[in-house]
Design a protein around this motif. Structure first.
Motif, short mmCIF file in Angstrom:
data_model
loop_
_atom_site.label_atom_id
_atom_site.label_comp_id
_atom_site.label_asym_id
_atom_site.label_seq_id
_atom_site.Cartn_x
_atom_site.Cartn_y
_atom_site.Cartn_z
N PHE A 1 0.92 -1.34 -0.11
CA PHE A 1 -0.06 -0.03 -0.03
C PHE A 1 1.03 1.38 0.09
O PHE A 1 2.00 1.36 0.93
CB PHE A 1 -1.06 0.10 1.37
N VAL A 2 0.65 2.23 -0.84
CA VAL A 2 1.18 3.63 -0.91
C VAL A 2 0.40 4.46 -0.37
O VAL A 2 -0.89 4.64 -0.66
CB VAL A 2 1.65 3.99 -2.29
N LEU A 3 0.72 5.15 0.73
CA LEU A 3 -0.02 5.90 1.70
C LEU A 3 0.43 7.58 1.78
O LEU A 3 1.76 7.59 1.81
CB LEU A 3 -0.04 5.28 3.27
N ASN A 4 -0.43 8.19 1.74
CA ASN A 4 0.00 9.54 2.28
C ASN A 4 0.05 9.80 3.62
O ASN A 4 -0.28 8.67 4.61
CB ASN A 4 -0.73 10.90 1.60
N LEU B 1 9.00 2.07 -7.67
CA LEU B 1 9.62 3.23 -7.80
C LEU B 1 8.92 4.03 -8.95
O LEU B 1 8.55 5.26 -8.55
CB LEU B 1 10.97 3.01 -8.24
N ALA B 2 8.55 3.47 -9.93
CA ALA B 2 7.39 4.40 -10.88
C ALA B 2 6.09 4.89 -10.32
O ALA B 2 5.89 6.01 -10.76
CB ALA B 2 7.14 3.31 -12.03
N VAL B 3 5.67 3.92 -9.55
CA VAL B 3 4.30 4.33 -8.78
C VAL B 3 4.75 5.74 -7.73
O VAL B 3 3.91 6.62 -7.81
CB VAL B 3 3.77 3.21 -7.98
N LEU B 4 5.77 5.55 -7.01
CA LEU B 4 5.96 6.34 -6.13
C LEU B 4 6.47 7.84 -6.90
O LEU B 4 6.11 8.92 -6.21
CB LEU B 4 7.24 6.12 -5.20
N LYS B 5 7.05 7.69 -8.01
CA LYS B 5 7.25 8.98 -8.54
C LYS B 5 6.07 9.46 -9.20
O LYS B 5 5.90 10.78 -9.18
CB LYS B 5 8.18 8.50 -9.95
N ALA B 6 5.25 8.81 -9.54
CA ALA B 6 3.95 9.26 -10.05
C ALA B 6 3.06 9.87 -8.83
O ALA B 6 1.97 10.71 -9.49
CB ALA B 6 3.12 8.32 -10.63
#
Length: 205
Positions: A171-174, A198-203
């Protein structure tokens, strides 16, 4: 009309929570929390057995929250090593990594020392938090026997006899705990690659 709307909203929320808290008998039948939702409150243990508030940890920094099965799983160890290789890039993008498993703190410490991980490992040995996120599933008796045949005694790793595991998830969270991206695959052999992460985090910067 307004009272009816509030009642229906509360009913939907309670049913959704109950559905996530129930534990299916297969990873394919999980009902995970969705993108756009906010992760629930919860308490996890670090490698020293100290209880930590997950909401407070996430409030400090945007987070890559990883659920893995345990240090007995070779696919999980490959994933953890892959995260280690890109940890600096993840950090430079403004994110921290929190990796959670059903392993008890003592087992986490073994993993942390062996892998020399620069990110934090957390224990959800009772599987309470995985159930809240809707990613826990129950191993039936035949599955438990198969694991034992391979020398995997889950109760020794978790210190519990629930025989539950999380479906591997990312999960990528703010910092508010809102889910901006998720990858959950019932097939434990297939994990999110470091390159795609990494591509997701950059986006999502």
């Amino acid at each position: 009309m307004k009272k009816l709307f509030v009642f229906l909203l509360l009913l939907w929320s309670s049913l959704s929570f109950a559905q996530k808290e129930s534990v299916p008998n297969a990873a394919e039948d999980i009902c995970p929390i969705l993108i756009g939702e906010t992760i629930p409150a919860g308490s996890l243990q670090n490698v020293d057995g100290e209880s930590l508030n997950i909401k407070k940890l996430i409030k400090k920094q945007k987070t890559v929250l990883v659920f893995y099965r345990g240090n007995w799983c070779p696919y999980c160890n490959l994933q953890l090593n892959g995260l280690q290789e890109i940890e600096k890039e993840i950090h430079d993008l403004g994110f921290q990594v929190l990796a959670i498993s059903a392993d008890k703190p003592e087992k986490l410490k073994e993993s942390a020392e062996e892998g020399e991980f620069r990110y934090q490992l957390l224990s959800d040995s009772k599987m309470e938090y995985a159930r809240k996120l809707g990613i826990a599933f129950q191993l039936d008796n035949s599955a438990q026997k198969r694991y034992r045949a391979f020398g995997v005694k889950l109760e020794e790793h978790s210190g519990e006899t629930h025989y539950q595991l999380p479906a591997p998830a990312v999960f990528v969270l703010n910092t508010e705990g809102e889910i901006q991206f998720s990858y959950i695959n019932p097939n434990f052999k297939v994990r999110l690659s470091p390159e795609i992460l990494l591509a997701v985090l950059k986006a999502t910067e």
